[in-house]
Design a protein around this motif. Sequence first.
Motif, PDB file in Angstrom:
ATOM      1  N   THR A  18      40.016  49.887  39.712  1.00 47.59           N
ATOM      2  CA  THR A  18      38.972  48.872  39.881  1.00 47.59           C
ATOM      3  C   THR A  18      38.171  48.663  38.736  1.00 47.59           C
ATOM      4  OG1 THR A  18      38.832  49.243  42.358  1.00 47.59           O
ATOM      5  CG2 THR A  18      37.019  47.841  41.364  1.00 47.59           C
ATOM      6  N   LEU A  19      38.235  47.174  38.106  1.00 47.98           N
ATOM      7  CA  LEU A  19      37.268  47.222  36.870  1.00 47.98           C
ATOM      8  C   LEU A  19      36.131  46.685  37.493  1.00 47.98           C
ATOM      9  CD1 LEU A  19      37.230  46.955  33.652  1.00 47.98           C
ATOM     10  CD2 LEU A  19      37.505  44.601  34.274  1.00 47.98           C
ATOM     11  N   VAL A  20      34.815  46.964  37.006  1.00 42.75           N
ATOM     12  CA  VAL A  20      33.488  46.633  37.174  1.00 42.75           C
ATOM     13  C   VAL A  20      32.847  46.176  35.992  1.00 42.75           C
ATOM     14  CG1 VAL A  20      31.289  47.014  38.298  1.00 42.75           C
ATOM     15  CG2 VAL A  20      33.377  48.246  39.222  1.00 42.75           C
ATOM     16  N   LYS A  21      32.594  44.974  35.723  1.00 44.26           N
ATOM     17  CA  LYS A  21      31.881  44.332  34.516  1.00 44.26           C
ATOM     18  C   LYS A  21      30.502  44.321  35.000  1.00 44.26           C
ATOM     19  CE  LYS A  21      35.278  41.049  32.670  1.00 44.26           C
ATOM     20  NZ  LYS A  21      35.556  39.793  32.404  1.00 44.26           N
ATOM     21  N   PHE A  56      35.144  56.047  35.631  1.00 40.01           N
ATOM     22  CA  PHE A  56      34.643  57.024  36.636  1.00 40.01           C
ATOM     23  C   PHE A  56      35.772  57.338  37.543  1.00 40.01           C
ATOM     24  CE2 PHE A  56      30.112  57.596  36.284  1.00 40.01           C
ATOM     25  CZ  PHE A  56      29.705  56.695  35.046  1.00 40.01           C
ATOM     26  N   ILE A  57      36.081  58.576  37.976  1.00 37.82           N
ATOM     27  CA  ILE A  57      37.063  58.747  38.892  1.00 37.82           C
ATOM     28  C   ILE A  57      36.588  59.286  40.117  1.00 37.82           C
ATOM     29  CG2 ILE A  57      38.974  60.415  39.265  1.00 37.82           C
ATOM     30  CD1 ILE A  57      39.541  58.252  37.041  1.00 37.82           C
ATOM     31  N   THR A  58      36.881  59.010  41.352  1.00 35.40           N
ATOM     32  CA  THR A  58      36.441  59.254  42.586  1.00 35.40           C
ATOM     33  C   THR A  58      36.732  60.621  43.134  1.00 35.40           C
ATOM     34  OG1 THR A  58      38.235  58.116  43.944  1.00 35.40           O
ATOM     35  CG2 THR A  58      36.246  56.777  43.458  1.00 35.40           C
ATOM     36  N   LEU A 144      31.705  51.020  45.940  1.00 33.91           N
ATOM     37  CA  LEU A 144      33.146  51.159  46.020  1.00 33.91           C
ATOM     38  C   LEU A 144      33.488  52.525  46.972  1.00 33.91           C
ATOM     39  CD1 LEU A 144      35.977  50.925  43.410  1.00 33.91           C
ATOM     40  CD2 LEU A 144      35.899  52.785  44.893  1.00 33.91           C
ATOM     41  N   LEU A 145      33.857  52.405  48.003  1.00 34.63           N
ATOM     42  CA  LEU A 145      34.001  53.402  49.198  1.00 34.63           C
ATOM     43  C   LEU A 145      35.553  53.573  49.724  1.00 34.63           C
ATOM     44  CD1 LEU A 145      32.644  55.851  50.979  1.00 34.63           C
ATOM     45  CD2 LEU A 145      32.139  53.960  52.613  1.00 34.63           C
ATOM     46  N   ALA A 165      30.533  45.156  48.521  1.00 38.95           N
ATOM     47  CA  ALA A 165      31.255  46.556  48.682  1.00 38.95           C
ATOM     48  C   ALA A 165      32.755  46.307  48.704  1.00 38.95           C
ATOM     49  CB  ALA A 165      30.834  47.143  50.010  1.00 38.95           C
ATOM     50  N   LEU A 166      33.478  47.293  48.300  1.00 40.36           N
ATOM     51  CA  LEU A 166      35.003  47.421  48.606  1.00 40.36           C
ATOM     52  C   LEU A 166      34.929  48.661  49.383  1.00 40.36           C
ATOM     53  CD1 LEU A 166      37.881  47.191  46.034  1.00 40.36           C
ATOM     54  CD2 LEU A 166      37.869  48.824  47.946  1.00 40.36           C
TER      55      LEU A 166
END
Length: 266
Positions: A18-21, A56-58, A144-145, A165-166
């Motif tokens: 997922t890209l977050v700007k 970032f990696i979950t 992001l969950l 939210a995703l």
Amino acid sequence: MPQLEIFPLYSGSSGNATLVKADGINILIDAGVSCKRLCEGLVSIDVDPDSIDYIFITHCHSDHIAGVDVFERHHPAPLYTTADTCYVIESACRKKFGGEMIEIGQKDCVTLSDTVKVMSCPTPHDAAGSVCYKVIAGDKSFLLLTDVGHLTEEIVDFAYGVDGALVESNYDVRMLIYGFYPDELKARVAGDGGHLSNEECADLIKVMIEHGTEQFIIGHLSDKNNTPKQAVSTIVDILAKSDLVRNRDYRLSVAERYEPTDGMIL
Ligand SMILES: [Zn+2]
Ligand SMILES: [Zn+2]
């Protein structure tokens, strides 16, 4: 005015990214497809892979880290994740990991600029060091969950008050029970360290709407035990029982499995 834009690139057990700007900073959360596909996804939404500022990696499952080593060699960016996930990423590399890795705690806050920060929160999942992330840009925030075995009080608190939210909506309970998965795998998916069902996702969305969140993307749908139509109808029906109406009280879309999804602007 800081702005947040979210583009799910890939979503599901075949790979997540997922890209977050966030106010001029490009953050990639998870890199679970090949470097080639990651770059294709980014280019398709007009984002240069070299412009990724942070990754970032979950957690350490391959559908979240598969492309990270090769991507880092070609498009270096500081990578943040927990110690357990760092260990697995390093062990999985044939040579030394190609990028700069920074360890964070499962409950941490990383400040990226005057206006942007990323917070982590532990997630119950069958991978040590699993987390979800909240990206905050000024007064806007996104959660992001995914890959969550069950909802903890800590996660629900963490989710309260975000603008968008995703959220994982992995499986339909009946499709899982009556499907062809071996019993062991069924137990893993539905267990405390597995994934969220459509019903559990709806329960979380309901309390999030009650705390002000209006925009939702559901993701990480199983391709065997769910369909986008089934997930959406289950969630919409559950919310309707609390007089929460889609496109009036909240917006809901589904993250595509194999291609970028339309962006969410907060
Ligand atoms: Zn996953
Ligand atoms: Zn996982």
